[in-house]
Scaffold this active site. Sequence first.
Site, PDB file in Angstrom:
ATOM      1  N   GLN A 188       0.676  -1.215  -0.023  1.00 27.05           N
ATOM      2  CA  GLN A 188      -0.040  -0.094   0.198  1.00 27.05           C
ATOM      3  C   GLN A 188       0.858   1.266  -0.077  1.00 27.05           C
ATOM      4  O   GLN A 188       0.352   2.484   0.044  1.00 27.05           O
ATOM      5  CB  GLN A 188      -0.967  -0.020   1.288  1.00 27.05           C
ATOM      6  CG  GLN A 188      -1.949  -1.159   1.263  1.00 27.05           C
ATOM      7  CD  GLN A 188      -2.657  -1.295   2.466  1.00 27.05           C
ATOM      8  OE1 GLN A 188      -2.528  -0.498   3.635  1.00 27.05           O
ATOM      9  NE2 GLN A 188      -3.626  -2.261   2.612  1.00 27.05           N
ATOM     10  N   HIS A 254      -0.888   0.011   5.605  1.00 24.47           N
ATOM     11  CA  HIS A 254      -1.200   0.991   6.851  1.00 24.47           C
ATOM     12  C   HIS A 254      -0.513   2.264   7.023  1.00 24.47           C
ATOM     13  O   HIS A 254       0.020   2.265   8.115  1.00 24.47           O
ATOM     14  CB  HIS A 254      -1.647   0.140   8.060  1.00 24.47           C
ATOM     15  CG  HIS A 254      -2.765  -1.126   7.780  1.00 24.47           C
ATOM     16  ND1 HIS A 254      -3.406  -1.478   8.894  1.00 24.47           N
ATOM     17  CD2 HIS A 254      -3.651  -1.188   6.756  1.00 24.47           C
ATOM     18  CE1 HIS A 254      -4.344  -2.214   8.538  1.00 24.47           C
ATOM     19  NE2 HIS A 254      -4.463  -2.060   7.427  1.00 24.47           N
ATOM     20  N   GLU A 348     -14.569   3.886  10.450  1.00 27.27           N
ATOM     21  CA  GLU A 348     -15.052   4.759  11.269  1.00 27.27           C
ATOM     22  C   GLU A 348     -15.120   6.339  10.580  1.00 27.27           C
ATOM     23  O   GLU A 348     -14.301   6.419   9.849  1.00 27.27           O
ATOM     24  CB  GLU A 348     -14.270   4.799  12.647  1.00 27.27           C
ATOM     25  CG  GLU A 348     -14.333   3.630  13.257  1.00 27.27           C
ATOM     26  CD  GLU A 348     -13.471   3.486  14.809  1.00 27.27           C
ATOM     27  OE1 GLU A 348     -12.970   4.704  14.856  1.00 27.27           O
ATOM     28  OE2 GLU A 348     -13.661   2.676  15.534  1.00 27.27           O
ATOM     29  N   TYR A 358      -8.745   6.828  20.619  1.00 25.16           N
ATOM     30  CA  TYR A 358      -9.773   6.308  19.502  1.00 25.16           C
ATOM     31  C   TYR A 358     -10.374   4.815  19.248  1.00 25.16           C
ATOM     32  O   TYR A 358     -10.857   4.196  18.490  1.00 25.16           O
ATOM     33  CB  TYR A 358      -9.952   6.844  18.017  1.00 25.16           C
ATOM     34  CG  TYR A 358     -10.082   8.387  18.090  1.00 25.16           C
ATOM     35  CD1 TYR A 358     -11.249   8.928  18.002  1.00 25.16           C
ATOM     36  CD2 TYR A 358      -9.192   9.363  18.346  1.00 25.16           C
ATOM     37  CE1 TYR A 358     -11.700  10.320  18.464  1.00 25.16           C
ATOM     38  CE2 TYR A 358      -9.500  10.695  18.825  1.00 25.16           C
ATOM     39  CZ  TYR A 358     -10.714  11.040  18.720  1.00 25.16           C
ATOM     40  OH  TYR A 358     -11.193  12.266  18.709  1.00 25.16           O
ATOM     41  N   TYR A 369      -9.947 -10.538  10.020  1.00 24.76           N
ATOM     42  CA  TYR A 369     -10.292 -11.152   8.614  1.00 24.76           C
ATOM     43  C   TYR A 369     -10.665 -12.703   8.785  1.00 24.76           C
ATOM     44  O   TYR A 369     -11.341 -13.252   7.576  1.00 24.76           O
ATOM     45  CB  TYR A 369      -9.056 -10.882   7.787  1.00 24.76           C
ATOM     46  CG  TYR A 369      -9.137  -9.337   7.183  1.00 24.76           C
ATOM     47  CD1 TYR A 369      -9.985  -8.882   6.160  1.00 24.76           C
ATOM     48  CD2 TYR A 369      -8.579  -8.374   7.958  1.00 24.76           C
ATOM     49  CE1 TYR A 369     -10.310  -7.605   5.933  1.00 24.76           C
ATOM     50  CE2 TYR A 369      -8.633  -7.013   7.753  1.00 24.76           C
ATOM     51  CZ  TYR A 369      -9.328  -6.931   6.642  1.00 24.76           C
ATOM     52  OH  TYR A 369      -9.617  -5.451   6.321  1.00 24.76           O
TER      53      TYR A 369
END
Length: 477
Positions: A188, A254, A348, A358, A369
């Site tokens: 990513q 991430h 979220e 959070y 998963y």
Amino acid sequence: MSRIAATICIIATLGIGTSFLFSHTKKFDAQEIVQDSSRAEKNYANFCAGCHGEKMDAFVDRRWKHGNTDKDLFKAIKHGYPDEGMPAFEKAFTDKEINELVEFMQKGIENIKRYEFSEPNKSNVYKHESLSIKLDTVLTGVDVPWGMAFLPNDDILVTERGGKLYRVSKSKKAVTIGGVPEVVAEGQGGLMDIILHPNFKKNNVVYLSYSKGKKTDKGVLATTAITRAVLKGNELVDHKEVFEAQPYSRTRHHYGCRLEWSKDGNLFITVGERGNEKENPQDLSRDLGKVHRIKEDGSIPADNPFVNTPGARPSIYSYGHRNPQGMAIHPKTGEIWTNEHGPRGGDEINILKPATNYGWAVTSYGINYNGQVMTKLTTKEGVSDPLLYWIPSIAPSGMAWVTGKRYKEWKNGLLVGSLRFKYLNLCTVENNKVIKQEILLKNIGRLRDVRMAPNGYIYVAVEKPTAAIFRLLPVKG
Ligand code: HEC
């Protein structure tokens, strides 16, 4: 503690109508469900939720190992897969009860399938209940466009995750910009977001977030970094690194990477937990799984919440994040709104407050998963509940408030891209609550970024195979 009561939106239960609404301000109460619902739902809550999560929709929204036909489910429940940790329920339930559970789960599977729009739109006009849109193609041929910034002369800077930066002129000609930092374009990672300095007109300064590599004897490690550079012609010069998240990680996912200026002129930076939810998001001595706040030169604002906390990284503004990839400043209140990817179920939206936790990975509405619960808690003392969460996960990316006069029908609108279901999500917000959602640009492609440009138009960036930047033209009447 929940300062904001969670507004729950279970889109799965509502199908694919152009507009849908399901929200309540009460928190999930297992007791209540046990009292007013059907036997299958009751049995699920009592016998399955502990391992597969409270929200059956999150459980069924995953890859099936043993198939998901009625027969497969019946077999799994009745005889179990003891070697994998799935107990047999033949002694606990009659065949009738097992069949009820199968039917209950099939409804959930159906709800999620209905989200996967199969019909591509052959024309470039998208009809919506609120306001229809015609697409104006601004740029094609980019693999994964990630971020956009709008220059004063209306040129657009577009990052491509693979490591290129483009400048697209009004005549839709694209040139590549030189002097881009070397990126780890794997997984990513790569070249991610871009933002102009608030004073760009005078100083020509831009900021780029990217995955930066470091060679070690254990191989190449990577982290989220931000460079500040001057755009001189079609070249970036005078680079200065203003942020480098610590520690570097071996993983390639991430990274977070969204950039946004707060009204008081500080730069907010999202950093994902790099796939290490155990060590990173709750540990204030690590930059990963946090949102950071720095000054334009990279120094630390004196009023940052953890500057006086021993051992804490001083740039941290909030923590307990998983992978936030959307951020937008509320046009009136100046509050910082973010979205983040949850695990299966549990993406979220949050409003950021300093020093606030959070929750990841202590609380979550999502499940692992592999279908198993990662945390049983959805809420906890000391953790801020999400303003909104999505089941199934839409994989949110990009975020923009609708402002100006062109899209009056979308007043108080907050736009969020969906990578997974390939559409643009419109949230209508009143008094800091999402009161309505609408699916726009159904099946356009993996929607990575959305921006409200200074010229008053909305732009979206869509990944391959569509791979384009579009301007959204309102179709009146
Ligand atoms: C003790 C924990 C536990 C409980 C309780 C439990 N399961 Fe499972 N279940 C598992 C594990 C572990 C697996 C195998 C890994 C996976 O696919 O999630 C599994 C697998 C399954 C599968 C097969 C999934 C596939 O991919 O093919 C189904 C269906 C299933 N469970 C349904 C249920 C239902 C319905 C209940 C409640 C009656 C239940 N489970 C209760 C742990 C549990």
